[in-house]
Design an enzyme around this catalytic site. Structure first.
Site, PDB file in Angstrom:
ATOM      1  CG  ASP A 205      57.061  52.701  82.032  1.00  0.00           C
ATOM      2  OD1 ASP A 205      56.148  53.078  81.285  1.00  0.00           O
ATOM      3  OD2 ASP A 205      58.171  53.254  82.076  1.00  0.00           O
TER       4      ASP A 205
ATOM      5  CG  ASP B 232      59.535  53.518  75.944  1.00  0.00           C
ATOM      6  OD1 ASP B 232      60.189  52.889  75.093  1.00  0.00           O
ATOM      7  OD2 ASP B 232      58.431  54.037  75.711  1.00  0.00           O
TER       8      ASP B 232
ATOM      9  CG  ASP C  87      61.921  53.936  83.695  1.00  0.00           C
ATOM     10  OD1 ASP C  87      60.684  53.918  83.509  1.00  0.00           O
ATOM     11  OD2 ASP C  87      62.681  54.736  83.105  1.00  0.00           O
TER      12      ASP C  87
END
Length: 266
Positions: free
Chosen positions: A8, A10, A204
């Site tokens: 990922d 961001d 995240d």
């Protein structure tokens, strides 16, 4: 052959406009070792070229070919479902470019699909047109289910929120292509020519990154530099393969992040 990485963007490599410490070293290590990787994002606003420029400003050197967006995944899905079709699109250049590149016609005249992506300028007129087209029989696709997006001022309504509005008005739910749909992971694997057995997903968020990786048959790594925390992660009925503070913890061991020896060559 060492692991293939899906990551990922961001919250994993960057946080807003700032580099996550160690992310540049991890990317450099992967490139030096010729380990295949893709940077993934549910954001459909930008083209890979735009995102490459954004990442370079933070200090990350990621090739355009190593960026995979929900817009690209959506275009790949539509090309397989209905080649050379037509769509009414609410979105920005990342989405319209991806659809143009697969030969789609963008139109508000009896389109095969209404395709909803993210934009900073949602138009009441455009949403009304989408509602009427879905009512008229157009199939409803959305790039991702994220309800909100970040900004310096706070949360912004994102694709999922607008999709809910259209669904409420029409009674037709969209098909979401992006995470947590494992379809996004599988399309990324095909783009890389990789296999799930030798690929891992770093994210995240438990509800999107870890879930989609798990459902696609990948091993997963959760980092603590974004949305999820150790406390919130424990509330989910599934677990990542590994939890680390940040991608900096993988520097120097990207070939063997789990400490069980490199995976076998495909």
């Amino acid at each position: 052959m060492a692991w293939t990485y899906l990551m990922d963007m961001d919250g994993v490599l960057v946080h807003e406009e700032h580099l996550v410490p160690g992310a540049d070293k991890l990317i450099a290590e992967l490139r030096e070792r010729d380990q295949r990787f893709l940077v993934l994002t549910n954001n459909s606003i930008y083209t890979p070229r735009d995102l490459r420029a954004r990442l370079r400003r933070t200090g990350l050197d990621v090739p355009e070919s190593a960026i995979w967006t929900s817009a690209l995944a959506t275009a790949t899905f539509l090309e397989a479902q209905r080649p050379e079709g037509s769509a009414y699109v609410i979105g920005e250049s990342g989405l319209t470019t991806a659809l143009h590149e697969i030969g789609y016609i963008l139109t508000d005249r009896d389109p095969d699909y209404v395709v909803l992506g993210e934009t900073r300028t949602y138009s009441f007129t455009a949403i009304t047109t989408a509602i009427r087209l879905v009512e008229g029989g157009a199939r409803f696709i959305a790039t991702n289910p994220d309800a909100t997006g970040p900004s310096r001022e706070g949360s912004l309504p994102a694709t999922g929120s607008v999709a809910a509005l259209i669904q409420q008005a029409t009674g037709h739910a969209p098909y979401f292509v992006g995470k947590p749909n494992p379809l996004m992971m599988r399309s990324a694997l095909r783009a890389l020519g990789a296999h799930s057995e030798s690929t891992l997903m770093i994210g995240d968020r438990m509800d999107t990154d870890v879930r989609s990786g798990l459902e696609a048959g990948l091993r997963t790594i959760l980092v603590m530099t974004g949305i999820s925390t150790p406390e919130t992660a424990e509330r989910f009925p599934y677990r990542p393969s590994l939890v680390i503070d940040s991608v900096a913890d993988l520097v120097g061991r990207a070939h063997d992040p789990f400490g069980d020896g490199p995976c076998e060559e495909n």
